[in-house]
Design a protein around this motif. Sequence first.
Motif, PDB file in Angstrom:
ATOM      1  N   THR A  36      -5.003   4.221   0.032  1.00 16.69           N
ATOM      2  CA  THR A  36      -5.643   5.949   0.710  1.00 16.69           C
ATOM      3  C   THR A  36      -5.001   6.258   2.156  1.00 16.69           C
ATOM      4  OG1 THR A  36      -7.713   5.196   1.299  1.00 16.69           O
ATOM      5  CG2 THR A  36      -7.566   5.951  -0.502  1.00 16.69           C
ATOM      6  N   GLU A  37      -5.745   4.966   2.814  1.00 17.47           N
ATOM      7  CA  GLU A  37      -4.728   5.335   4.216  1.00 17.47           C
ATOM      8  C   GLU A  37      -3.326   4.701   4.080  1.00 17.47           C
ATOM      9  OE1 GLU A  37      -6.184   5.802   7.410  1.00 17.47           O
ATOM     10  OE2 GLU A  37      -7.869   5.696   5.656  1.00 17.47           O
ATOM     11  N   ALA A  38      -2.724   4.549   3.438  1.00 16.71           N
ATOM     12  CA  ALA A  38      -0.563   4.591   3.606  1.00 16.71           C
ATOM     13  C   ALA A  38      -0.921   6.012   3.338  1.00 16.71           C
ATOM     14  CB  ALA A  38      -0.339   4.092   2.699  1.00 16.71           C
ATOM     15  N   VAL A  62       1.103   9.012   5.336  1.00 21.43           N
ATOM     16  CA  VAL A  62       3.017   8.666   4.694  1.00 21.43           C
ATOM     17  C   VAL A  62       3.611  10.438   4.523  1.00 21.43           C
ATOM     18  CG1 VAL A  62       4.862   8.597   3.049  1.00 21.43           C
ATOM     19  CG2 VAL A  62       3.380   6.702   3.816  1.00 21.43           C
ATOM     20  N   TYR A  63       2.081  10.751   4.025  1.00 20.72           N
ATOM     21  CA  TYR A  63       2.251  11.776   3.371  1.00 20.72           C
ATOM     22  C   TYR A  63       1.758  13.540   3.364  1.00 20.72           C
ATOM     23  CZ  TYR A  63       3.973   9.512  -0.578  1.00 20.72           C
ATOM     24  OH  TYR A  63       5.917   8.870  -0.940  1.00 20.72           O
ATOM     25  N   ALA A 113       0.863  -0.963  -0.178  1.00 18.99           N
ATOM     26  CA  ALA A 113      -0.136  -0.249  -0.461  1.00 18.99           C
ATOM     27  C   ALA A 113       1.250   1.159  -0.075  1.00 18.99           C
ATOM     28  CB  ALA A 113      -0.707   0.462   1.149  1.00 18.99           C
ATOM     29  N   VAL A 114       2.012   0.810   0.428  1.00 16.67           N
ATOM     30  CA  VAL A 114       2.896   2.474   0.834  1.00 16.67           C
ATOM     31  C   VAL A 114       3.253   2.538  -0.549  1.00 16.67           C
ATOM     32  CG1 VAL A 114       4.744   2.949   1.551  1.00 16.67           C
ATOM     33  CG2 VAL A 114       3.279   2.511   3.308  1.00 16.67           C
ATOM     34  N   TYR A 115       3.980   1.405  -1.462  1.00 18.50           N
ATOM     35  CA  TYR A 115       5.001   1.553  -2.278  1.00 18.50           C
ATOM     36  C   TYR A 115       3.171   2.218  -3.448  1.00 18.50           C
ATOM     37  CZ  TYR A 115       6.891   0.350  -6.749  1.00 18.50           C
ATOM     38  OH  TYR A 115       7.864   0.374  -8.460  1.00 18.50           O
ATOM     39  N   ASP A 116       2.264   1.569  -3.307  1.00 17.12           N
ATOM     40  CA  ASP A 116       1.043   2.495  -4.483  1.00 17.12           C
ATOM     41  C   ASP A 116       1.063   3.607  -4.565  1.00 17.12           C
ATOM     42  OD1 ASP A 116       0.842   0.014  -6.150  1.00 17.12           O
ATOM     43  OD2 ASP A 116      -1.214  -0.624  -5.541  1.00 17.12           O
ATOM     44  N   ALA A 117       1.445   4.480  -3.086  1.00 18.31           N
ATOM     45  CA  ALA A 117       1.446   5.612  -2.603  1.00 18.31           C
ATOM     46  C   ALA A 117       1.615   6.601  -3.076  1.00 18.31           C
ATOM     47  CB  ALA A 117       0.825   5.239  -1.124  1.00 18.31           C
ATOM     48  N   GLU A 163       2.699  14.497  -8.533  1.00 24.87           N
ATOM     49  CA  GLU A 163       3.395  15.586  -8.099  1.00 24.87           C
ATOM     50  C   GLU A 163       4.514  16.327  -9.421  1.00 24.87           C
ATOM     51  OE1 GLU A 163       7.244  13.389  -5.467  1.00 24.87           O
ATOM     52  OE2 GLU A 163       5.614  15.093  -4.518  1.00 24.87           O
ATOM     53  N   GLY A 164       4.641  17.294  -8.791  1.00 24.79           N
ATOM     54  CA  GLY A 164       5.988  17.999 -10.106  1.00 24.79           C
ATOM     55  C   GLY A 164       5.110  18.622 -11.389  1.00 24.79           C
ATOM     56  N   LEU A 165       6.087  18.843 -12.328  1.00 24.03           N
ATOM     57  CA  LEU A 165       5.387  19.527 -13.573  1.00 24.03           C
ATOM     58  C   LEU A 165       4.866  17.886 -13.996  1.00 24.03           C
ATOM     59  CD1 LEU A 165       8.692  21.381 -14.624  1.00 24.03           C
ATOM     60  CD2 LEU A 165       5.883  22.056 -13.703  1.00 24.03           C
TER      61      LEU A 165
END
Length: 675
Positions: free
Chosen positions: A133-135, A139-140, A96-100, A108-110
């Motif tokens: 979504t939870e991860a 994390v962010y 899940a963290v990897y997918d996130a 993100e970014g350009l």
Amino acid sequence: MSAAVKGSRAGYRGSVKATQNFVANQDAEVLYNAMKGIGSDKETIIDLLISRSNTQRQQVYVSYKTLFGRDLIDDLKYELTGKFERLIIGLMKPPAVYDAKELKDAIEGLGTDENCVIEILASRSNKQIHELTEAYKEVYESDVEADVVGDTSGHFKKMLVVLLQGTREEDDVVSDDLVAQDAKELYETGELQWGTEESAFISILGNRSHCHLQLVFEEYRDIAGREIEESLRDELSGDFQELMLAVVRCARNIPEYLASRLFKAMKGVGTRDNTLIRIMVSRSEVDMIDIREEFRKKYEKSLHSMIRSDTSGVYKRALLRLCGGDDDVAGEFFPEAAQVAYQIWELSATARVELRGTVRPAADFNVEADAKALRKAMKGLGTDEETLINIIPYRSNAQRQQLRKQFKSQLGRDLMADLKSEVGGNLQRVLLGLMMTPAHYDAKQLQKAMKGAGTDERVLIEILTTRTNHEIKDIKEAYQEDYHKSLEDELSSDTSGHFKRLLICLVQGNREEQDADLARAMEDAKLITGYLELCTSSDEESCSMESKFISILCTRSYPHLRRVFQDYIKLTNKDIEQVIKNEMSGDLLFGLIAIVRSIKNKASFFAERLYKSMKGAGTDDRTLTRILLSRSEIDLMNVRHEFKEMYEASLYSFIESDASEEYSQVLLIMCGGED
């Protein structure tokens, strides 16, 4: 009235499994040692992390922190670089963290990587979406839906928001009435209207179960007279079209969709490594076996072979381990793969290989001067190893035998005895080996493999399966001369069962040397087929056929056996090597595989043995020395070529980085140069 739709394939379909007898602390120590000091042991990192499940990797992560007070991911980032680093770090993150992280990087970014966002959200289950979504929030410290909404627009944004809810129905029993209703609504709001009422497509494709949608697509085809994908291509455009097509394809077959993504990532000039890494990492414990099957059916080549040809180095080796197997190997998953195996045997049968060694007779050979120089190098206090190294490996074996005799007659001393007293360790082993005749050297290796506690069956197999009739005869005579015993008797007393019968048959040195007999080749292939079908039985018929089977492999000529193995594929649609792997075990398995691989490509067999002797932690110096020494005047140039082809690195560079000091200098001289 309702209809049930056929479910997914049964059983575990990932390519990476949890290892047995797992101890997190031990793994943590292995990884720490692999990254300690200058450089890192990347092969150990690959071997360990890709043979553990993600759950086990998380335990190793915790143990590493506990034992060493360091962050494993930080250490891996410091030691590794580029694509290989990205892949390994991806493996270390919970799914899940990897997918996130992949989603975060995509938005993100350009600019936005819409294809990444589409791939993840179209192919994940409700549970995976919820965990993602939870991860993301943890994390962010941000809401993934808000970030997606802020970075996209229009119908594309609306459909992504629906998918992010993770509310797709999951029942595999669906209503026929609802199927008909949904198909009609899609048709009427799409095909029959000027423009498309996208909300109907978003609602139905975003929320109905895959089982339900598969039936809707069938009903839609009956109503519209064409597939729904064709309608979507006509009615929609841009990112929204790509997203809806991905949702349809995932409803039909997620592995097939991901197989096509992998193919597109590698075809043409350049590789989309982020896509390749993401799919290989994220599906390795989900459905990689299914993806491989779909890839082979769709593109008539294995995923393994495409990765092998499109990537390189440790990055390639890690990807191939995640892949889990080569479906071009006949008999594994696809009958048509037998055609590939047949072509390989046919190539082996028609190839005309010029055997080339790396060590040649010295042009300016002066036996008296050499003897005098060697004596001077070993006389008095200390030893001049450099002089020994500059003379012995640069002479052919015939010249070395002259040198031994000259040393004795000119100086009254035994050169072998002086070398033993003056040098030690691996340098001693390789210099003494060079000073022996090939037959006496092989005899010594066989004797060492059998004496003492336990037997080194791999050495017996390597030597006896690869030597010619003439070489076997010379080895037997040398063994009798040196140890006053019969090699056959020693093998008989030191081995047992089927393996003993195989070795005794090989040591007779009765292999035929003529071309293939086409009629007899088919008869031999039939006998092998019959035996391998009965090989698990212990009845008299099986035992009798086993003797014939072993006799065929040990006495027929190489050209004849290449034809036999082609005929075997015609009869069974399977490759002999794969069947032996499936039906045999233990030392007999390794012996038979060595014979088959030597027949197919002897240089390749030795290249693999050399690679295994040096990969990972520690070096099998005996194997490394034995092969380089014994093949240096026969086919070491051929072995070098195969090594480069198989591992995309030169044998010279492997030895240079793996061996040490004077010993490695001798090995590099025998290797003969950098490719």
